[in-house]
Every structure is written in C-alpha cells, then in structure tokens.
Design a protein around this motif. Structure first.
Motif, PDB file in Angstrom:
ATOM      1  N   HIS A   1      -5.752  19.442 -90.568  1.00  0.00           N
ATOM      2  CA  HIS A   1      -4.418  19.480 -91.167  1.00  0.00           C
ATOM      3  C   HIS A   1      -3.368  19.441 -90.047  1.00  0.00           C
ATOM      4  O   HIS A   1      -3.489  20.166 -89.052  1.00  0.00           O
ATOM      5  N   VAL A   2      -2.347  18.615 -90.238  1.00  0.00           N
ATOM      6  CA  VAL A   2      -1.334  18.389 -89.203  1.00  0.00           C
ATOM      7  C   VAL A   2       0.049  18.730 -89.733  1.00  0.00           C
ATOM      8  O   VAL A   2       0.448  18.267 -90.812  1.00  0.00           O
ATOM      9  N   TYR A   3       0.790  19.526 -88.944  1.00  0.00           N
ATOM     10  CA  TYR A   3       2.134  19.950 -89.348  1.00  0.00           C
ATOM     11  C   TYR A   3       3.080  19.909 -88.153  1.00  0.00           C
ATOM     12  O   TYR A   3       2.658  19.729 -87.008  1.00  0.00           O
ATOM     13  N   ASP A   4       4.350  20.081 -88.454  1.00  0.00           N
ATOM     14  CA  ASP A   4       5.383  20.149 -87.424  1.00  0.00           C
ATOM     15  C   ASP A   4       5.899  21.587 -87.359  1.00  0.00           C
ATOM     16  O   ASP A   4       6.212  22.180 -88.398  1.00  0.00           O
ATOM     17  N   THR A   5       6.014  22.121 -86.144  1.00  0.00           N
ATOM     18  CA  THR A   5       6.536  23.483 -85.979  1.00  0.00           C
ATOM     19  C   THR A   5       7.948  23.603 -86.523  1.00  0.00           C
ATOM     20  O   THR A   5       8.439  24.716 -86.760  1.00  0.00           O
ATOM     21  N   THR A   6       8.613  22.480 -86.735  1.00  0.00           N
ATOM     22  CA  THR A   6       9.985  22.501 -87.227  1.00  0.00           C
ATOM     23  C   THR A   6      10.083  23.192 -88.580  1.00  0.00           C
ATOM     24  O   THR A   6      11.103  23.798 -88.905  1.00  0.00           O
ATOM     25  N   PHE A   7       9.032  23.110 -89.395  1.00  0.00           N
ATOM     26  CA  PHE A   7       9.011  23.869 -90.646  1.00  0.00           C
ATOM     27  C   PHE A   7       9.178  25.358 -90.349  1.00  0.00           C
ATOM     28  O   PHE A   7       9.962  26.062 -90.986  1.00  0.00           O
ATOM     29  N   ALA A   8       8.419  25.841 -89.352  1.00  0.00           N
ATOM     30  CA  ALA A   8       8.503  27.255 -88.983  1.00  0.00           C
ATOM     31  C   ALA A   8       9.819  27.577 -88.295  1.00  0.00           C
ATOM     32  O   ALA A   8      10.291  28.719 -88.337  1.00  0.00           O
ATOM     33  N   ALA A   9      10.449  26.578 -87.649  1.00  0.00           N
ATOM     34  CA  ALA A   9      11.776  26.795 -87.076  1.00  0.00           C
ATOM     35  C   ALA A   9      12.779  27.073 -88.198  1.00  0.00           C
ATOM     36  O   ALA A   9      13.654  27.945 -88.069  1.00  0.00           O
ATOM     37  N   ASP A  10      12.655  26.341 -89.304  1.00  0.00           N
ATOM     38  CA  ASP A  10      13.506  26.618 -90.461  1.00  0.00           C
ATOM     39  C   ASP A  10      13.252  28.033 -90.994  1.00  0.00           C
ATOM     40  O   ASP A  10      14.183  28.744 -91.380  1.00  0.00           O
TER      41      ASP A  10
ATOM     42  N   SER B   1      12.514  38.840 -84.981  1.00  0.00           N
ATOM     43  CA  SER B   1      11.867  37.667 -85.568  1.00  0.00           C
ATOM     44  C   SER B   1      10.901  37.033 -84.578  1.00  0.00           C
ATOM     45  O   SER B   1      11.226  36.850 -83.405  1.00  0.00           O
ATOM     46  N   LYS B   2       9.718  36.695 -85.055  1.00  0.00           N
ATOM     47  CA  LYS B   2       8.767  35.991 -84.211  1.00  0.00           C
ATOM     48  C   LYS B   2       9.282  34.587 -83.904  1.00  0.00           C
ATOM     49  O   LYS B   2      10.174  34.069 -84.583  1.00  0.00           O
ATOM     50  N   SER B   3       8.705  33.971 -82.903  1.00  0.00           N
ATOM     51  CA  SER B   3       9.060  32.588 -82.589  1.00  0.00           C
ATOM     52  C   SER B   3       8.488  31.669 -83.666  1.00  0.00           C
ATOM     53  O   SER B   3       7.581  32.050 -84.413  1.00  0.00           O
ATOM     54  N   PRO B   4       8.986  30.431 -83.765  1.00  0.00           N
ATOM     55  CA  PRO B   4       8.427  29.498 -84.751  1.00  0.00           C
ATOM     56  C   PRO B   4       6.919  29.307 -84.597  1.00  0.00           C
ATOM     57  O   PRO B   4       6.210  29.190 -85.596  1.00  0.00           O
ATOM     58  N   GLN B   5       6.442  29.261 -83.346  1.00  0.00           N
ATOM     59  CA  GLN B   5       4.996  29.111 -83.148  1.00  0.00           C
ATOM     60  C   GLN B   5       4.231  30.203 -83.883  1.00  0.00           C
ATOM     61  O   GLN B   5       3.260  29.936 -84.586  1.00  0.00           O
ATOM     62  N   GLN B   6       4.675  31.448 -83.723  1.00  0.00           N
ATOM     63  CA  GLN B   6       3.952  32.575 -84.302  1.00  0.00           C
ATOM     64  C   GLN B   6       4.167  32.674 -85.809  1.00  0.00           C
ATOM     65  O   GLN B   6       3.249  33.044 -86.548  1.00  0.00           O
ATOM     66  N   MET B   7       5.361  32.354 -86.270  1.00  0.00           N
ATOM     67  CA  MET B   7       5.593  32.372 -87.717  1.00  0.00           C
ATOM     68  C   MET B   7       4.717  31.346 -88.416  1.00  0.00           C
ATOM     69  O   MET B   7       4.171  31.600 -89.491  1.00  0.00           O
ATOM     70  N   PHE B   8       4.585  30.183 -87.794  1.00  0.00           N
ATOM     71  CA  PHE B   8       3.721  29.162 -88.390  1.00  0.00           C
ATOM     72  C   PHE B   8       2.297  29.687 -88.506  1.00  0.00           C
ATOM     73  O   PHE B   8       1.641  29.543 -89.547  1.00  0.00           O
ATOM     74  N   GLY B   9       1.803  30.302 -87.423  1.00  0.00           N
ATOM     75  CA  GLY B   9       0.446  30.825 -87.445  1.00  0.00           C
ATOM     76  C   GLY B   9       0.247  31.878 -88.510  1.00  0.00           C
ATOM     77  O   GLY B   9      -0.779  31.895 -89.209  1.00  0.00           O
ATOM     78  N   ALA B  10       1.231  32.778 -88.649  1.00  0.00           N
ATOM     79  CA  ALA B  10       1.137  33.835 -89.660  1.00  0.00           C
ATOM     80  C   ALA B  10       1.079  33.253 -91.059  1.00  0.00           C
ATOM     81  O   ALA B  10       0.329  33.727 -91.920  1.00  0.00           O
ATOM     82  N   MET B  11       1.859  32.204 -91.312  1.00  0.00           N
ATOM     83  CA  MET B  11       1.845  31.563 -92.629  1.00  0.00           C
ATOM     84  C   MET B  11       0.588  30.718 -92.833  1.00  0.00           C
ATOM     85  O   MET B  11       0.071  30.620 -93.947  1.00  0.00           O
TER      86      MET B  11
END
Length: 576
Positions: A265-274, A324-334
């Motif tokens: 599965h491929v995603y963009d960290t930009t989702f987590a930046a939002d 707030s966590k960084s986008p990298q970490q928020m993405f991982g948590a989700m």
C-alpha cells in the motif's frame, strides 16, 4: 576594478575577488575538493593550485585574490602535474574501494582521479587502524574514517551554519583526522542529526546508516503488510538523480515505483500533514486563548532535528513545543489503527515505512514515546538517497514509469499539507485552518504568503478574531539559536514559531540527493512545493474529505481523548 588574465582571457573583476571566483566569471572551472564559498576557503586540499607568472610557488585559487596585471594558468603542465600529485597524496589516505561506496558515481574525488588519469597511486596506502576507525553502526549518522579526506567542510558547516560544533580536527601531521569534538563519541554528543555535514561532504566520509536490507527483508516476509508513506519534499528531489525534470517527478510515478519495489500500500505523508495541522492549529488556538504564549511562543514540533536541538540546548523550553506528533508519526499511528481496521488486517502485521528527506527521522521513529500498544508508529525510515539506491538496484527508471494513484483511504491530501516541505509551510498551513476556525470562513489561500520568502528568520503579524498574532519562521540551527537567545533576552516576542533544522526546511534536508557540484537546491525545491499547492483544488487541511472522514469515524474531533492518545506525544519522555 583590477585587470587579470586567466588562460589567455583578459578581463576586469572587483578588487578582492579570488582567482577561483574570477575564473568562474569567464566560465573557467578550477577543480577543488574543500572549497565552499564564504564557509571553507582554507585551501586544505591544494587541488585548486594554479600557476601565476612571476610566482615561484604554486598559488591556491580559492583564497588568493587577483592582482592588477596578474597572469594565471590553470592547466599549464606545471599546474596539471601539481594537481595530479596532490590528488594522489589524498588517495593514499583514502579507501579507494569505489565499487562498494555509496557515493560511487557522485564523488568529487573519484571524478577528479578519473579526469586526471590516475589509474594507480604511487604512494603507500595509510589508512586508520584499530580504535581510530571504530564507529557505532547503530547510530543514524555514519562516519567512515577511511573515506574522510580532511577537507574540513563538515566542521565549517556544523560550526558556521548550524552552530553545533559537533566535529573537530583530531591528531596531527599524517595522523590528522576528523572526529567528534570534545573527545566524545557521537551517541553521547548533542548532534541533532540534521545531516548537513553529509550533504556538504565531497566523498563518503559521512553518510546515513543504510537500512535498505531491513526493508528488503520486510518486503519478502509474507506475514507483513507493507505500508509506505512519502514526504512531500522527497518528490521535489528524487528525480534529480535520474535527470528527470522536477515537474515529471510526480507522486504518481513515485507510487508506481514503490509498488514495483514490492510495497502493498502506497500513500503520501501529506495526508498526515493535513492531520497534523488539525491537531497543531487547534492546540495553538487553545494555548493562545488561555494566554500560554504571553512569555514564550508555542513551537512547532514537526522537525525532529529541531526537537533534538531544543531538548539538548534549551531543555527549559521543552514545554513550549507542540505536543502534536510529526506527520511521519501520525501517519504511522493511523496506519496501525484506523487503516489496519479498514484493510482488515491485524495492526501487528502492518509494517510501516517512511521515505523522508531527513536523517533525524530515523531516530524519531525509534523514540520510546512514538509507539502504541501495537508497536512503533513507524517501523523504518529511509532517506531519499536510500530510496534512489533501491530504484537503481531494481533498474527502475522513473521516466519510463506510468502515473498510478495512491491507495485509499489515506491517499487524499491538500496543498496546505504539501507545503510542509518548505520552510514557512507548516506555519502557513496552520494559519489557514486557525483563521477558518476563528473567523468562520476560509482566508484567501495566499493570505499568509508573506512568510514564504525573505531571510532565514522572518516574522509577520496578523489579526485573527480581533487579536494580534505574532509569528516567526526560522530555518537553520544557527539562526534558530539567535532567535531563542533573543526570546530569552525579551528582545522579541512571538506567539507561534515554526522551526526547521535544515536551511530551507525539508527541501534542503540532510537525507536529500547530494548535488555533484556546490549547488543549493532547497529554494527551487521549495518553489516546486508552492506550485503544487497552487495547482491543488484543495488548499485547506480542514477541507480534506478523508481527514473529515477520519475524525467522523474514528477520532471524534481534534484534541479528543483518542486524538491525544494516538496523535500527541510526551517530549519529556526521552532524553538526548
């Protein structure tokens, strides 16, 4: 003005111009290894030696000013002979196994040696042995004593740009080397892992820890569901290594490349930046309304290099960091909660990988505070350079790849999230959402454009909801130290401050491709991100439909108990 002649070209230059810079004005390139304009003009490598008529000794071009009537020969027989001898001497103290070197094909020394026709070194090899070549293999930054050519670039960049003073000269004479200052080992230093020393190293004396073998193992494991995220700054730079125009280095081509590498599965960290903006903007409004920013501002926490800097240099201000966590970490948590649920897989089977323009991200994903009951938020973080090496290993040419969409449900992103990769982007994205919440309507998407350009430290004042909001944006740790000192002396006051450890932000990150020549690409990469923002029909994080769905189905609302549990962190929970 003075008149000089270089390689039979006579012209005028301002007084004080060096021979190197004068030659460049007439498109004459003088080879060099150690020279960095305004930073490292110490003639340590002696490769730039030229012959000057009337001078008995050879003259170093990088730090010798031209004189009126000076006649210079950059490629006379004597100049060529001297340059070749100097490079041969450097090679005698350099590990020349280029086939196994990460910089092979992008190494100044290798190029020089080939250009000079050096096929064998006449001098005895002298490489460090025993403890002198010992270095921990677990630290994200790796120093290879056998590759170091003592050019001093890392010292000057760390001292003059980042003001961290991690590196210093050790030993004397032929035993001279570069090592961690203060007789320390790197893991006990206050290194922020900004990686600027790597970016400016002309050889492979400094590089990132290579984690590609761990990724290959995960991709080959049938029990693992591999999920990858790509930071927005990566897409502005990865194409440089393949000679592809920036506009063609799209996330669609990147998605195709990652699927061919084997990711599920491929995603963009930009989702987590939002997602980060939703949490961080609301957190700021809460602190601001309570008066918590009267003495010191709330600092953004997206940049792990900056967080390491603050905790190491000014630990008394740690509480001012956004939780707030960084986008990298928020993405991982989700990925290991909401996404795992959507995919119908056990969270423990999700192996989350990030492709980042950053070295400090490797350390961030290993922090004890960046995990849940399902394990680390992010299992592995690779730099842009590691990603490029994997593409080359599989013979994947981006120019030949089709455009492929990202996966759902975390594949939608806005322009606001995209500009996270440029300095000022986090601040601007947060202000767009904060304005909408306070005013009940969206601002013009370019209303906060004043903080996009200007000096490395720039400030702006806006009125939101009848209150004056003072903001500052800074990149580069040397500039950051100046800002914090001014804050502590009460010379300035801000409510909200964005800090990026690397000059130019993530676009100039320490994990990005290393230019063959002394080029700085962070500005042009940043402009590419703002272009992508302008072209995106969604330019506000709070209008991302997938973000809205995430809160509706799973998180509830920003700063909810579930959001606090998964998307926020305790900066006091670890030490540097």
């Amino acid at each position: 003005m003075v008149t000089c002649t270089i390689d039979n070209k006579t012209f005028q230059v301002p007084e004080g111009t060096t021979i190197m810079e004068a030659a460049r004005k007439v498109q004459i390139q003088i080879p060099h290894l150690c020279y960095l304009k305004d930073l490292n003009e110490i003639a340590a490598c002696r490769v730039c030696c030229v012959e000057v008529e009337g001078e008995h000794a050879m003259v170093t071009a990088c730090n010798s000013p031209v004189r009126d009537g000076m006649v210079v020969h950059t490629n006379s027989p004597r100049a060529r002979r001297t340059r070749k001898i100097n490079v041969e001497l450097i090679l005698s103290q350099h590990d020349c196994r280029c086939a196994t070197c990460v910089r092979s094909g992008n190494c100044r020394l290798q190029t020089l040696a080939n250009d000079l026709g050096i096929h064998d070194s006449p001098y005895e090899e002298q490489l460090p042995k025993g403890l002198r070549k010992a270095w921990t293999t677990t630290y994200p930054l790796y120093h290879d004593y056998n590759k170091c050519i003592k050019c001093m670039r890392c010292i000057q960049v760390c001292d003059k740009i980042q003001d961290m003073h991690i590196w210093d000269v050790a030993g004397t004479g032929g035993r001279t080397t570069i090592d961690v200052s203060g007789n320390r080992v790197i893991k006990d230093s206050d290194c922020t892992l900004c990686g600027q020393c790597i970016i400016h190293c002309p050889v492979a004396g400094l590089r990132e820890r290579d984690d590609t073998a761990k990724l290959y193992a995960a991709l080959a494991d049938p029990e693992k569901v591999t999920v990858v995220q790509v930071a927005p700054a990566v897409r502005t730079a990865w194409c440089e290594a393949f000679g592809l125009p920036r506009r063609e280095g799209t996330i669609g081509k990147m998605a195709a490349a990652l699927r061919r590498l084997g990711f599920d599965h491929v995603y963009d960290t930009t989702f987590a930046a939002d997602l980060t903006i939703m949490e961080e903007a609301n957190e700021f409004l809460e602190r601001f309304s309570k008066g918590d920013t009267r003495e010191y501002p709330m600092f953004t926490s997206c940049c792990p290099g900056w967080v390491r800097f603050l905790k190491g240099q000014y630990p008394e201000l740690t509480s001012q960091l956004s939780t707030s966590k960084s986008p990298q970490q928020m993405f991982g948590a989700m990925a290991k909660t909401w996404l795992a649920e959507k995919l119908g897989v056990e969270p423990e089977k999700v192996y989350c990988v990030s492709i980042m323009p950053c070295l400090a991200k490797k350390a961030e994903c290993a922090l004890p505070t960046m995990r849940t009951v399902h394990g680390p938020d992010v299992d592995l973080s690779l730099t842009t350079r590691e990603f490029i090496r994997m593409l080359r290993a599989d013979h994947l040419d981006p120019a030949l790849l089709p455009e492929e969409p990202l996966d759902d449900p975390m594949g939608t992103f806005t322009g606001a999230g995209t500009i996270f990769g440029a300095t000022g982007g986090v601040m601007e994205a947060a202000l767009r959402t904060a304005y909408a919440k306070l005013m009940g309507k969206n601002p013009d998407p370019d209303y906060f454009a004043a903080i996009r350009t200007g000096p490395a430290l720039r400030e702006a004042t806006y009125t939101l909801g009848g209150k004056e909001l003072r903001c500052a944006v800074v990149s580069g740790l040397g500039n950051t130290r100046k800002l914090i000192r001014a804050l502590k002396r009460k010379e300035v006051h801000y409510d909200f401050v964005e800090v990026m450890a690397c000059p130019g932000g993530c676009a100039g990150g320490g994990g990005q491709p290393i230019p063959q020549h002394d080029e700085e690409f962070q500005e042009v990469r940043g402009k590419q991100l703002y272009r992508l923002d302008a072209e995106n029909p969604l330019r506000y994080s709070h209008e991302n439909p997938q973000i809205q769905r995430l809160y509706r189905e799973f998180l509830g609302e920003p700063l909810s108990p579930k959001a606090e549990e998964l998307l926020h962190t305790d900066h006091f929970g670890w030490k540097i």
